[in-house]
Design a protein around this motif. Structure first.
Motif, short mmCIF file in Angstrom:
data_model
loop_
_atom_site.label_atom_id
_atom_site.label_comp_id
_atom_site.label_asym_id
_atom_site.label_seq_id
_atom_site.Cartn_x
_atom_site.Cartn_y
_atom_site.Cartn_z
N UNK A 193 97.24 -19.17 2.23
CA UNK A 193 95.64 -19.34 2.13
C UNK A 193 95.46 -20.60 2.62
N UNK A 194 94.33 -20.68 3.46
CA UNK A 194 93.65 -22.02 4.15
C UNK A 194 93.28 -22.88 3.10
N UNK A 195 92.81 -24.03 3.44
CA UNK A 195 92.36 -24.89 2.49
C UNK A 195 91.07 -24.62 2.04
N UNK A 196 90.34 -23.55 2.65
CA UNK A 196 89.00 -23.17 2.11
C UNK A 196 89.06 -22.10 1.01
N UNK A 197 90.55 -21.74 1.00
CA UNK A 197 90.51 -20.63 0.00
C UNK A 197 90.59 -19.39 0.55
N UNK A 198 90.45 -19.04 1.81
CA UNK A 198 90.58 -17.71 2.33
C UNK A 198 92.10 -17.56 2.87
N UNK A 199 92.36 -16.33 3.10
CA UNK A 199 93.54 -16.08 3.75
C UNK A 199 93.58 -16.64 5.03
N UNK A 200 94.74 -16.97 5.16
CA UNK A 200 94.98 -17.72 6.77
C UNK A 200 95.31 -16.85 7.64
N UNK A 201 94.81 -17.08 8.96
CA UNK A 201 95.34 -16.33 9.95
C UNK A 201 96.18 -16.77 11.24
N UNK A 202 96.49 -18.19 10.85
CA UNK A 202 97.23 -18.91 11.72
C UNK A 202 98.03 -20.01 10.96
N UNK A 203 99.29 -20.06 11.65
CA UNK A 203 100.14 -21.31 11.40
C UNK A 203 100.21 -22.26 12.14
N UNK A 204 99.73 -23.49 11.95
CA UNK A 204 99.54 -24.63 12.91
C UNK A 204 100.79 -25.69 12.72
N UNK A 205 101.40 -25.98 13.66
CA UNK A 205 102.57 -27.18 13.59
C UNK A 205 102.38 -28.27 12.89
N UNK A 206 103.24 -28.65 12.22
CA UNK A 206 102.90 -29.88 11.50
C UNK A 206 103.87 -31.15 11.84
N UNK A 207 103.33 -32.42 11.68
CA UNK A 207 104.16 -33.44 12.14
C UNK A 207 105.09 -34.08 11.23
N UNK A 208 106.06 -33.98 11.47
CA UNK A 208 107.30 -34.61 10.36
C UNK A 208 107.27 -36.23 10.39
N UNK A 209 106.85 -36.84 9.37
CA UNK A 209 107.35 -38.07 8.95
C UNK A 209 108.78 -38.45 9.05
N UNK A 210 109.04 -39.85 9.13
CA UNK A 210 110.48 -40.17 9.35
C UNK A 210 111.39 -39.56 8.42
N UNK A 211 111.03 -39.76 7.20
CA UNK A 211 112.33 -39.31 6.24
C UNK A 211 112.29 -37.71 6.40
N UNK A 212 111.26 -36.85 6.81
CA UNK A 212 111.35 -35.34 7.03
C UNK A 212 112.15 -35.35 8.20
N UNK A 213 111.81 -36.14 9.15
CA UNK A 213 112.34 -35.81 10.42
C UNK A 213 114.19 -35.97 10.51
N UNK A 214 114.25 -37.06 9.64
CA UNK A 214 116.18 -37.29 9.60
C UNK A 214 116.46 -36.12 8.75
N UNK A 215 115.76 -35.61 7.68
CA UNK A 215 116.26 -34.59 7.11
C UNK A 215 116.14 -33.12 7.76
N UNK A 216 115.14 -32.93 8.74
CA UNK A 216 115.22 -31.81 9.53
C UNK A 216 116.51 -31.85 10.43
N UNK A 217 116.38 -33.23 11.31
CA UNK A 217 117.58 -32.95 12.06
C UNK A 217 118.82 -32.83 11.59
N UNK A 218 119.20 -33.28 10.31
CA UNK A 218 120.55 -32.98 9.58
C UNK A 218 120.68 -31.51 9.23
N UNK A 219 119.71 -31.02 8.99
CA UNK A 219 119.42 -29.64 8.45
C UNK A 219 119.92 -28.81 9.76
#
Length: 311
Positions: A193-219
């Protein structure tokens, strides 16, 4: 956290006692102990006549690791800047280069294994706009949570699955269409669902913070992220709140080089893990789950209160 073989090679080259002491210092006793930089800040040994030659030689060889990486040029510049600032006694700026070096290494790994759209976002300077709009990944736990929600498992991160950890939006709230994919492109486990409560139609890329970036790279490469996270945290504590902008030149070089030596040692292991794990299986997340299960079981077994309740 360092390369034992490399540490031994450097140590065996030493002829002077001052050299041996310095090598033991920046290799954490030839990789036999784990210490935080702040804990040994006041115990830095004196340099020796061959210190700078040894450091420059190691830097030159280590740069081979970054060849072919997306941000290789920036990475090399950061290393040189770190060394030059350490030579001036400005440990703060030198370690800032080490910290940014880690970010650039993992950003390279991340983009190379997902989508060049992230590079486009950087070049167009839209990263901060998307962060301000809420398109973020704060930590690696969010990545696993979103993957489980959309797929029911932990698939490899690639150019398709990266969208599954993005932000779901409906047609009305689609802000960045060029960095979005239609929900129909993915066989989702459940509708989002979208933030408005409706069903989502799209998925938009999210920007990883540093801790997430390190985790993603190691994954992606199949290597435990905790070691890189510890290095990053260690460096951050030097930069803030202590500053350390003016200390003895030899001490600054040894302290900066110690952390750079650790980064290189871990990176070699991570890249080796990547080449031996072409299927991109998540060594990291599975390892973390096993640890948590074992710890919980141990606590349950040793808890006398719970045993008394049963009686």
């Amino acid at each position: 956290m360092c390369d034992k073989d490399e540490a031994k090679i450097l140590f065996d080259k030493c002829k002077l006692e001052e050299c041996k002491k310095a090598v033991r210092f920046f290799t954490d006793d030839l990789c036999t102990s784990k210490r935080q930089t702040l804990d040994i800040l006041d115990n830095v040994p004196k340099g020796w006549s061959g210190l700078y030659k040894t450091v420059r030689s190691f830097i030159k060889e280590s740069k081979e690791l970054y060849k072919g990486m997306l941000f290789a040029d920036e990475i090399e510049t950061l290393i040189d800047n770190g060394y030059m600032n350490a030579m001036k006694g400005n440990l703060h700026s030198a370690e800032e280069s080490n910290r940014f070096l880690l970010e650039r290494i993992f950003l390279s790994i991340f983009i190379e294994n997902t989508t060049k759209d992230y590079e486009k976002i950087l070049r167009k300077r839209q990263w901060h706009r998307m962060v301000d709009a809420g398109y973020t990944i704060l930590h690696f736990g969010e990545v696993i949570g979103r993957l489980k929600k959309t797929t029911g498992g932990k698939p490899p991160i690639d150019r398709d699955t990266i969208y599954l950890i993005g932000k779901p939006v409906c047609r009305k709230h689609l802000e960045f269409p060029e960095y979005s994919r239609n929900m129909e492109d993915f066989p989702l486990k459940e509708r989002l669902k979208c933030k408005c409560g409706k069903e989502a139609d799209y998925l938009t890329l999210a920007m990883p913070k540093v801790s997430a970036l390190i985790g993603l790279g190691c994954y992606i490469v199949g290597y435990p992220s905790e070691r890189f996270e510890n290095i990053y945290s260690n460096i951050s504590r030097i930069i803030h709140p202590y500053g350390l902008v003016k200390i003895d030149k030899d001490r600054a070089v040894l302290l900066w080089f110690r952390d750079y030596f650790m980064i290189v040692g871990e990176l070699k292991k991570a890249l080796a893990a990547r080449s031996s794990n072409p299927s991109n299986e998540s060594y990291q997340s599975e390892g973390r789950v096993e640890v948590k299960v074992k710890r919980k079981a141990k606590k349950k077994k040793d808890n006398p209160k719970k045993r008394n309740r049963k009686k």
